[in-house]
Design a protein around this motif. Structure first.
Motif, PDB file in Angstrom:
ATOM      1  N   ASP A 162      -1.648  20.859   6.423  1.00 14.22           N
ATOM      2  CA  ASP A 162      -2.219  19.830   7.299  1.00 14.22           C
ATOM      3  C   ASP A 162      -2.078  20.249   8.758  1.00 14.22           C
ATOM      4  OD1 ASP A 162      -3.033  18.144   5.328  1.00 14.22           O
ATOM      5  OD2 ASP A 162      -1.189  16.946   5.313  1.00 14.22           O
ATOM      6  N   GLU A 163      -0.870  20.724   9.066  1.00 11.33           N
ATOM      7  CA  GLU A 163      -0.554  21.083  10.443  1.00 11.33           C
ATOM      8  C   GLU A 163      -1.370  22.288  10.916  1.00 11.33           C
ATOM      9  OE1 GLU A 163       3.691  21.701  10.958  1.00 11.33           O
ATOM     10  OE2 GLU A 163       3.178  23.105  12.578  1.00 11.33           O
ATOM     11  N   LYS A 164      -1.523  23.268  10.020  1.00  6.84           N
ATOM     12  CA  LYS A 164      -2.171  24.525  10.415  1.00  6.84           C
ATOM     13  C   LYS A 164      -3.669  24.539  10.178  1.00  6.84           C
ATOM     14  CE  LYS A 164       1.624  26.931  11.418  1.00  6.84           C
ATOM     15  NZ  LYS A 164       1.892  27.740  12.601  1.00  6.84           N
ATOM     16  N   PHE A 165      -4.178  23.440   9.598  1.00  4.35           N
ATOM     17  CA  PHE A 165      -5.570  23.433   9.158  1.00  4.35           C
ATOM     18  C   PHE A 165      -6.540  23.837  10.278  1.00  4.35           C
ATOM     19  CE2 PHE A 165      -9.625  21.522   8.006  1.00  4.35           C
ATOM     20  CZ  PHE A 165      -9.758  21.993   6.712  1.00  4.35           C
ATOM     21  N   GLU A 166      -6.395  23.173  11.410  1.00  6.87           N
ATOM     22  CA  GLU A 166      -7.283  23.445  12.544  1.00  6.87           C
ATOM     23  C   GLU A 166      -7.261  24.927  12.929  1.00  6.87           C
ATOM     24  OE1 GLU A 166      -9.509  21.628  14.262  1.00  6.87           O
ATOM     25  OE2 GLU A 166      -9.192  20.218  12.607  1.00  6.87           O
ATOM     26  N   GLU A 167      -6.038  25.430  12.984  1.00 10.06           N
ATOM     27  CA  GLU A 167      -5.851  26.816  13.408  1.00 10.06           C
ATOM     28  C   GLU A 167      -6.531  27.793  12.437  1.00 10.06           C
ATOM     29  OE1 GLU A 167      -1.895  29.261  14.540  1.00 10.06           O
ATOM     30  OE2 GLU A 167      -1.785  27.070  14.651  1.00 10.06           O
ATOM     31  N   ILE A 168      -6.388  27.491  11.134  1.00  9.57           N
ATOM     32  CA  ILE A 168      -7.003  28.346  10.111  1.00  9.57           C
ATOM     33  C   ILE A 168      -8.516  28.354  10.293  1.00  9.57           C
ATOM     34  CG2 ILE A 168      -7.463  28.588   7.640  1.00  9.57           C
ATOM     35  CD1 ILE A 168      -4.683  27.357   7.143  1.00  9.57           C
ATOM     36  N   VAL A 169      -9.091  27.159  10.453  1.00  6.18           N
ATOM     37  CA  VAL A 169     -10.539  27.047  10.589  1.00  6.18           C
ATOM     38  C   VAL A 169     -11.009  27.765  11.845  1.00  6.18           C
ATOM     39  CG1 VAL A 169     -12.441  25.435  10.886  1.00  6.18           C
ATOM     40  CG2 VAL A 169     -10.576  24.877   9.342  1.00  6.18           C
ATOM     41  N   LYS A 170     -10.256  27.574  12.916  1.00  6.65           N
ATOM     42  CA  LYS A 170     -10.649  28.175  14.177  1.00  6.65           C
ATOM     43  C   LYS A 170     -10.613  29.700  14.093  1.00  6.65           C
ATOM     44  CE  LYS A 170      -9.407  27.947  18.843  1.00  6.65           C
ATOM     45  NZ  LYS A 170      -8.122  27.906  19.542  1.00  6.65           N
ATOM     46  N   PHE A 171      -9.546  30.200  13.494  1.00  6.79           N
ATOM     47  CA  PHE A 171      -9.399  31.648  13.413  1.00  6.79           C
ATOM     48  C   PHE A 171     -10.489  32.273  12.540  1.00  6.79           C
ATOM     49  CE2 PHE A 171      -7.612  35.741  12.282  1.00  6.79           C
ATOM     50  CZ  PHE A 171      -7.031  36.134  13.471  1.00  6.79           C
ATOM     51  N   SER A 172     -10.849  31.582  11.475  1.00  3.75           N
ATOM     52  CA  SER A 172     -11.852  32.149  10.557  1.00  3.75           C
ATOM     53  C   SER A 172     -13.269  32.009  11.113  1.00  3.75           C
ATOM     54  CB  SER A 172     -11.766  31.468   9.203  1.00  3.75           C
ATOM     55  OG  SER A 172     -12.110  30.115   9.326  1.00  3.75           O
ATOM     56  N   GLU A 173     -13.449  31.179  12.141  1.00  2.00           N
ATOM     57  CA  GLU A 173     -14.767  30.929  12.751  1.00  2.00           C
ATOM     58  C   GLU A 173     -15.761  30.373  11.749  1.00  2.00           C
ATOM     59  OE1 GLU A 173     -15.979  34.597  14.556  1.00  2.00           O
ATOM     60  OE2 GLU A 173     -13.979  34.940  15.369  1.00  2.00           O
ATOM     61  N   LEU A 174     -15.273  29.526  10.843  1.00  3.35           N
ATOM     62  CA  LEU A 174     -16.152  28.993   9.806  1.00  3.35           C
ATOM     63  C   LEU A 174     -16.330  27.480   9.927  1.00  3.35           C
ATOM     64  CD1 LEU A 174     -14.767  31.067   6.800  1.00  3.35           C
ATOM     65  CD2 LEU A 174     -17.023  31.301   7.797  1.00  3.35           C
ATOM     66  N   GLN A 175     -16.195  26.960  11.151  1.00  4.00           N
ATOM     67  CA  GLN A 175     -16.251  25.508  11.365  1.00  4.00           C
ATOM     68  C   GLN A 175     -17.464  24.857  10.704  1.00  4.00           C
ATOM     69  OE1 GLN A 175     -15.604  27.726  13.712  1.00  4.00           O
ATOM     70  NE2 GLN A 175     -14.136  26.989  15.238  1.00  4.00           N
ATOM     71  N   GLU A 176     -18.622  25.530  10.820  1.00  7.47           N
ATOM     72  CA  GLU A 176     -19.857  24.899  10.333  1.00  7.47           C
ATOM     73  C   GLU A 176     -19.951  24.923   8.806  1.00  7.47           C
ATOM     74  OE1 GLU A 176     -23.080  27.059  12.409  1.00  7.47           O
ATOM     75  OE2 GLU A 176     -21.339  27.750  13.551  1.00  7.47           O
ATOM     76  N   PHE A 177     -19.141  25.754   8.177  1.00  5.24           N
ATOM     77  CA  PHE A 177     -19.312  25.943   6.732  1.00  5.24           C
ATOM     78  C   PHE A 177     -18.180  25.333   5.918  1.00  5.24           C
ATOM     79  CE2 PHE A 177     -21.133  29.564   9.031  1.00  5.24           C
ATOM     80  CZ  PHE A 177     -22.468  29.382   8.709  1.00  5.24           C
TER      81      PHE A 177
END
Lengths: 263, 251
Positions: B130-145
């Motif tokens: 939960d805590e790292k979720f944002e960071e994971i998404v941001k790092f992978s650059e897959l926000q739209e998917f």
């Protein structure tokens, strides 16, 4: 003693993984169907209808004194749990080899998650079962409070068998074909659609060796005959659950380190 | 504080005959051939032989050796995936094996769901993800998917997601087996920087690579393995040089 404490420590540590694996199975199972989780309720009802039509009209089966539909559905619900859970568990370790080969996860978590996943499905199928119990006029009674014991016995028995099957399947892939036949035999060896008293006494003795018969009868005693299961029934059902689970754990534990060579 | 990892005299045996003994067809063929049975020892293959080493906290240890030398097997033994045939391994700390990424993905689930599933496989807790979720998404650059099933992803996108999940931990021991070449050029640089910051952040690292360059600049100590045996271990420069010379002389 140490190892048994370890099992519980591990279970706590990996409970989130267990939860995720179960919810994965749920999502994958229903995601792409229109009716989704409704199928869990519809499926046993439809199967019951088909079997009821065939067996009452073609073979003229009946169960004196009790409602045949309820009789049939009780048997089906319990047996389907066993056959589905054991089948899924059997392939669970083999199917997850790519994971087992790369990261350390306690391997029993795969059959365990399948047995729990199908267990949740089983609880859902209790809804149509109770609907049939009420609609056919079979009616409820206070002994239904004891019924959850039969769920527990069924779960323990199935988990034990599942652990054994998933171990064998790693070493012998033929097991998938063999077990298909075994389940077919068990379907007829467990009195799901017929009454055991229809058979001659020697055959009855043979059928009574099947623990599933005793667990189903335990449930039927309550649901259909409105009676408390005897102490003897309790002991037989609990005993077969515990023995199966202990043997399953032992077999699995003894062999799990060798799985990796058969990837 | 003692050693982080202690590998004591570890040997690993594989039986190459396992596959053969299992088919009924071959069983009958051999029955009629009256072939002399191969002795069992012929089929035994020692992937590792009497390997011992210790790793101190904070050390970055590189492993070199040709293909099939036993490097990956050794890492699997250390991470607990395989039990050694002989010897034992002592570990003091939690391990994050980044041996191969994305093994735990379910192609039918969305990226969002897979982050939780794969995270739980790597041993993270729900709160942690939960805590790292944002960071994971941001790092992978897959926000739209995020809500797209992974089966519709390109292989590069899957690898990016997997890398982002796996590198969120602060493990005490990190096991890295050649995964730096992930995704497109932009992501490769980003992931390499991430790896370097993880490695230089004081974690104990076991690092396998065929790139002598990256071993030279990351590792404090190098172990050279060939045919399951330890040929040399010690200072990075010395071992790399010797390994390089042996490779060149083979050409």
């Amino acid at each position: 003693m140490q190892t048994y404490r370890n099992i519980f420590v591990n279970l706590k540590r990996y409970s989130f993984l267990l939860e995720q694996l179960i919810s994965r199975d749920f999502k994958v199972k229903y995601k792409r169907s229109v009716l989704g989780v409704l199928w869990s309720l519809l499926n046993p009802i439809l199967m019951m209808c088909v079997m009821a039509i065939v067996f009452t009209n073609v073979f003229r089966f009946s169960t004196p004194g009790v409602n045949y539909l309820t009789y049939l559905l009780t048997g089906l619900t319990y047996f389907n749990y066993f056959s589905e859970a054991s089948n899924l568990s059997m392939s669970s370790v083999v199917a997850n080899f790519s994971l087992i080969n790369k990261i350390y996860i306690p391997k029993y978590i795969f059959p365990l998650s399948k047995c729990l996943f199908v267990g949740i499905n089983f609880l859902l199928t209790l809804i149509p079962l109770y609907a049939v119990i009420i609609l056919t006029g079979t009616g409820l009674n206070m002994y239904h409070l004891v019924l959850p014991f039969s769920f527990l016995f069924l779960f323990m028995f199935t988990l034990g068998i599942s652990l054994i099957l998933s171990t064998i399947a790693v070493f012998l892939r033929d097991m998938f074909y063999i077990y298909g036949i075994v389940i077919q035999i068990l379907t007829y060896m467990t009195p799901i659609m017929y009454d055991i008293n229809m058979l001659d006494s020697r055959l009855q003795i043979l059928l009574k060796l099947n623990p599933l018969y005793h667990i189903v009868t335990f449930a039927r005693t309550i649901i259909l005959y409105h009676e408390m299961p005897s102490i003897r029934a309790f002991i037989i059902c609990a005993g077969s659950g515990i023995v199966s689970l202990l043997i399953g754990m032992l077999v699995f534990k003894k062999n799990q380190d060798k799985f990796i060579y058969y990837v | 504080m003692g050693s982080m990892i202690k590998v004591n005299d570890v040997s690993m045996k594989f039986n190459l005959g396992i596959e053969k003994n299992f088919s009924l067809k071959l069983f009958f063929i051999n029955l009629f051939k009256h072939k002399k049975k191969e002795s069992k020892a012929d089929k035994d293959f020692w992937a590792l032989k009497n390997i011992s080493f210790t790793v101190e906290p904070g050390e970055v240890v590189g492993f070199v050796g040709s293909n099939g030398a036993g490097k990956s097997t050794l890492l699997k033994v250390v991470s607990g995936v395989m039990k050694p045939t002989k010897g034992n391994v002592e570990i003091n700390g939690n391990i994050c094996p980044m041996i191969e990424l994305g093994a735990g993905f379910d192609m039918d689930l969305t990226a969002h769901e897979n982050i939780y599933l794969n995270g739980s496989i790597l041993g993270y807790s729900r709160a942690f993800i939960d805590e790292k979720f944002e960071e994971i998404v941001k790092f992978s650059e897959l926000q739209e998917f995020l809500e797209v099933p992974v089966r519709n992803f390109s292989s590069g996108m899957v690898a990016r997601l997997a890398f982002s999940i796996a590198t969120q931990v602060d493990p005490e021991i990190l096991i890295v087996d050649e995964i730096l070449s992930v995704g497109d050029l932009n992501f490769q640089q980003k992931s390499e920087a991430k790896m370097r910051s993880m490695i230089s952040g004081g974690t104990t690292v076991l690092y396998v690579s065929h790139s002598i360059e990256s071993i030279k600049c990351l590792c404090d100590k190098v172990i050279w393995i060939e045919r399951g045996q330890m040929i040399m271990s010690g200072e990075t420069e010395k071992v790399c040089e010797a390994y390089y010379q042996s490779q060149v002389s083979k050409l």
